[in-house]
Design a protein around this motif. Structure first.
Motif, PDB file in Angstrom:
ATOM      1  N   VAL A 235       0.862  -1.185   0.000  1.00  0.00           N
ATOM      2  CA  VAL A 235       0.000   0.000   0.000  1.00  0.00           C
ATOM      3  C   VAL A 235       0.896   1.232   0.000  1.00  0.00           C
ATOM      4  O   VAL A 235       1.737   1.405   0.888  1.00  0.00           O
ATOM      5  N   GLU A 236       0.746   2.082  -1.003  1.00  0.00           N
ATOM      6  CA  GLU A 236       1.570   3.286  -1.096  1.00  0.00           C
ATOM      7  C   GLU A 236       1.117   4.355  -0.102  1.00  0.00           C
ATOM      8  O   GLU A 236       1.919   5.155   0.364  1.00  0.00           O
ATOM      9  N   GLU A 237      -0.183   4.344   0.194  1.00  0.00           N
ATOM     10  CA  GLU A 237      -0.707   5.389   1.080  1.00  0.00           C
ATOM     11  C   GLU A 237      -2.047   4.940   1.644  1.00  0.00           C
ATOM     12  O   GLU A 237      -2.886   4.399   0.923  1.00  0.00           O
ATOM     13  N   PHE A 238      -2.224   5.148   2.974  1.00  0.00           N
ATOM     14  CA  PHE A 238      -3.497   4.884   3.633  1.00  0.00           C
ATOM     15  C   PHE A 238      -4.225   6.206   3.826  1.00  0.00           C
ATOM     16  O   PHE A 238      -3.667   7.163   4.367  1.00  0.00           O
ATOM     17  N   LEU A 239      -5.507   6.263   3.407  1.00  0.00           N
ATOM     18  CA  LEU A 239      -6.299   7.469   3.603  1.00  0.00           C
ATOM     19  C   LEU A 239      -7.437   7.155   4.568  1.00  0.00           C
ATOM     20  O   LEU A 239      -7.785   5.993   4.794  1.00  0.00           O
ATOM     21  N   ASN A 240      -8.035   8.204   5.096  1.00  0.00           N
ATOM     22  CA  ASN A 240      -9.184   7.958   5.967  1.00  0.00           C
ATOM     23  C   ASN A 240     -10.378   7.532   5.121  1.00  0.00           C
ATOM     24  O   ASN A 240     -10.397   7.691   3.901  1.00  0.00           O
ATOM     25  N   GLY A 241     -11.360   6.924   5.777  1.00  0.00           N
ATOM     26  CA  GLY A 241     -12.526   6.425   5.061  1.00  0.00           C
ATOM     27  C   GLY A 241     -12.303   5.068   4.427  1.00  0.00           C
ATOM     28  O   GLY A 241     -13.125   4.610   3.625  1.00  0.00           O
ATOM     29  N   THR A 251       1.509  -1.588 -15.370  1.00  0.00           N
ATOM     30  CA  THR A 251       1.362  -0.329 -16.115  1.00  0.00           C
ATOM     31  C   THR A 251       2.051   0.855 -15.469  1.00  0.00           C
ATOM     32  O   THR A 251       2.350   1.845 -16.138  1.00  0.00           O
ATOM     33  N   GLY A 252       2.293   0.773 -14.145  1.00  0.00           N
ATOM     34  CA  GLY A 252       2.863   1.899 -13.432  1.00  0.00           C
ATOM     35  C   GLY A 252       1.826   2.931 -13.016  1.00  0.00           C
ATOM     36  O   GLY A 252       2.162   3.967 -12.432  1.00  0.00           O
ATOM     37  N   TYR A 253       0.536   2.668 -13.298  1.00  0.00           N
ATOM     38  CA  TYR A 253      -0.517   3.618 -12.962  1.00  0.00           C
ATOM     39  C   TYR A 253      -0.830   3.571 -11.465  1.00  0.00           C
ATOM     40  O   TYR A 253      -0.837   2.505 -10.849  1.00  0.00           O
ATOM     41  N   GLU A 254      -1.108   4.741 -10.898  1.00  0.00           N
ATOM     42  CA  GLU A 254      -1.585   4.826  -9.520  1.00  0.00           C
ATOM     43  C   GLU A 254      -3.111   4.749  -9.513  1.00  0.00           C
ATOM     44  O   GLU A 254      -3.768   5.257 -10.413  1.00  0.00           O
ATOM     45  N   TYR A 255      -3.674   4.098  -8.501  1.00  0.00           N
ATOM     46  CA  TYR A 255      -5.127   4.058  -8.372  1.00  0.00           C
ATOM     47  C   TYR A 255      -5.483   3.918  -6.892  1.00  0.00           C
ATOM     48  O   TYR A 255      -4.630   3.592  -6.044  1.00  0.00           O
ATOM     49  N   TYR A 256      -6.748   4.169  -6.591  1.00  0.00           N
ATOM     50  CA  TYR A 256      -7.232   4.138  -5.212  1.00  0.00           C
ATOM     51  C   TYR A 256      -8.297   3.052  -5.080  1.00  0.00           C
ATOM     52  O   TYR A 256      -9.120   2.862  -5.974  1.00  0.00           O
ATOM     53  N   TYR A 257      -8.256   2.359  -3.937  1.00  0.00           N
ATOM     54  CA  TYR A 257      -9.182   1.250  -3.713  1.00  0.00           C
ATOM     55  C   TYR A 257      -9.755   1.327  -2.305  1.00  0.00           C
ATOM     56  O   TYR A 257      -9.039   1.562  -1.332  1.00  0.00           O
ATOM     57  N   ASN A 258     -11.074   1.121  -2.226  1.00  0.00           N
ATOM     58  CA  ASN A 258     -11.756   1.093  -0.931  1.00  0.00           C
ATOM     59  C   ASN A 258     -12.293  -0.310  -0.721  1.00  0.00           C
ATOM     60  O   ASN A 258     -13.219  -0.743  -1.414  1.00  0.00           O
ATOM     61  N   GLU A 259     -11.694  -1.055   0.207  1.00  0.00           N
ATOM     62  CA  GLU A 259     -12.059  -2.454   0.411  1.00  0.00           C
ATOM     63  C   GLU A 259     -13.478  -2.602   0.924  1.00  0.00           C
ATOM     64  O   GLU A 259     -14.207  -3.518   0.531  1.00  0.00           O
ATOM     65  N   ALA A 260     -13.912  -1.694   1.803  1.00  0.00           N
ATOM     66  CA  ALA A 260     -15.254  -1.787   2.373  1.00  0.00           C
ATOM     67  C   ALA A 260     -16.325  -1.608   1.299  1.00  0.00           C
ATOM     68  O   ALA A 260     -17.356  -2.286   1.300  1.00  0.00           O
ATOM     69  N   GLU A 261     -16.073  -0.694   0.354  1.00  0.00           N
ATOM     70  CA  GLU A 261     -17.044  -0.418  -0.692  1.00  0.00           C
ATOM     71  C   GLU A 261     -16.802  -1.246  -1.954  1.00  0.00           C
ATOM     72  O   GLU A 261     -17.675  -1.333  -2.826  1.00  0.00           O
ATOM     73  N   GLY A 262     -15.587  -1.842  -2.062  1.00  0.00           N
ATOM     74  CA  GLY A 262     -15.247  -2.570  -3.269  1.00  0.00           C
ATOM     75  C   GLY A 262     -15.126  -1.667  -4.478  1.00  0.00           C
ATOM     76  O   GLY A 262     -15.419  -2.065  -5.604  1.00  0.00           O
ATOM     77  N   THR A 263     -14.672  -0.435  -4.262  1.00  0.00           N
ATOM     78  CA  THR A 263     -14.616   0.576  -5.316  1.00  0.00           C
ATOM     79  C   THR A 263     -13.171   0.902  -5.672  1.00  0.00           C
ATOM     80  O   THR A 263     -12.314   1.015  -4.797  1.00  0.00           O
ATOM     81  N   SER A 264     -12.914   1.058  -6.965  1.00  0.00           N
ATOM     82  CA  SER A 264     -11.592   1.441  -7.465  1.00  0.00           C
ATOM     83  C   SER A 264     -11.727   2.674  -8.335  1.00  0.00           C
ATOM     84  O   SER A 264     -12.706   2.833  -9.063  1.00  0.00           O
ATOM     85  N   THR A 265     -10.722   3.552  -8.290  1.00  0.00           N
ATOM     86  CA  THR A 265     -10.775   4.775  -9.089  1.00  0.00           C
ATOM     87  C   THR A 265      -9.364   5.312  -9.313  1.00  0.00           C
ATOM     88  O   THR A 265      -8.459   5.065  -8.508  1.00  0.00           O
TER      89      THR A 265
END
Length: 283
Positions: A235-241, A251-265
């Motif tokens: 994990v590169e960074e932990f955010l709140n929520g 690919t080298g792309y950065e992305y964000y994932y929320n395990e509780a919601e199962g959402t990626s962006t």
């Protein structure tokens, strides 16, 4: 000549097929040419008078010495193995094969048992295992859209849902995108004409796929990147929520994932700041 004929193997192919049962062979041991009549079982060194070639395996390009000899298409078709798969399946019973020995492609109709080097007029691909990239041959073999579609599992989710039943998928093994229509069982690399996005299962990238920066192709959705993330990915960074930031190795792309919601962006969630950085600080 009967000696030459008697030591001919059953699997040996004739060099020329003539009318009325005559065929021409070349004896490998002596190098002599001879003719055999499959009806009368007669053998002779002399070419039968008045008989022209009916089926010449090297008659497609007869002419001046030194020119390339192209086997007759029926010879290629006759030595095709029962388990050999076509390179392209077309409507009307036509299929395209590649002869391994000569390297020539040819077309065969299982209904009429007709063989030809020429692509049948007005016939399009029905189900082409290697036909996603038709035209000039490429040094690198690109699997057909049908091949990619055949290895898709029930767990694979479409990248994009289009109108009229079309779906867009990404093949995990090759990384290629392709389109599939379940009702017609059709697969293609080319985006269907006039069909727009009906519903994108990956809501973070609704209505479009971002243009790729480096390779000129499509940029995979964040959900695709998230789906292939290893269990021990850093994990590169932990955010709140409940949000976490990752970097896709492929690919080298950065992305964000929320395990509780199962959402990626790809977009950093609004209003969310770093909660805990596993690398010891707040960036």
């Amino acid at each position: 000549v009967d000696i030459l004929s008697s030591r001919r193997s059953e699997a040996e192919q004739p060099k020329e097929v003539l009318y009325d049962g005559w065929v021409r062979y070349v004896d490998e041991e002596s190098g002599y040419e001879y003719y055999v009549n499959s009806v009368t079982e007669q053998s002779t060194y002399d070419r039968p008078k008045g008989y022209e070639t009916k089926n010449d395996p090297f008659g497609g390009m007869r002419g001046r010495k030194g020119e390339e000899y192209k086997p007759d298409v029926d010879i290629l078709s006759s030595r095709r193995g029962e388990g050999e798969q076509p390179k392209e399946v077309m409507n009307g019973g036509w299929a395209r094969y590649l002869d391994e020995e000569s390297g020539y492609a040819y077309y065969y109709n299982s209904s009429t048992e007709e063989s030809t080097y020429d692509r049948p007029s007005l016939y399009e691909t029905k189900n082409d295992p290697f036909g996603g990239v038709r035209g000039k041959e490429s040094k690198s073999t690109k699997p057909s859209a049908s091949t990619l579609s055949s290895r898709r599992t029930a767990r694979d989710e479409p990248v994009e849902l289009l109108t009229d039943g079309w779906e867009k998928y990404m093949d995990a093994e090759s990384g290629h995108f392709y389109y599939y229509h379940e009702d017609t069982d059709t697969s293609t690399y080319e985006r269907p004409d006039n069909f727009v996005t009906d519903k994108n299962p990956f809501d973070s990238v609704r209505g479009q796929i971002f243009p790729g920066g480096g390779g000129g192709g499509d940029k995979e959705t964040a959900d695709i990147l998230s789906s292939r993330r290893a269990d021990d990915a850093v994990v590169e960074e932990f955010l709140n929520g409940g949000w976490c930031k990752y970097v896709d190795d492929a690919t080298g792309y950065e992305y964000y994932y929320n395990e509780a919601e199962g959402t990626s962006t790809y977009d950093r969630p609004d209003g969310f700041q770093t909660h805990q950085n596993p690398f010891g600080g707040v960036r």
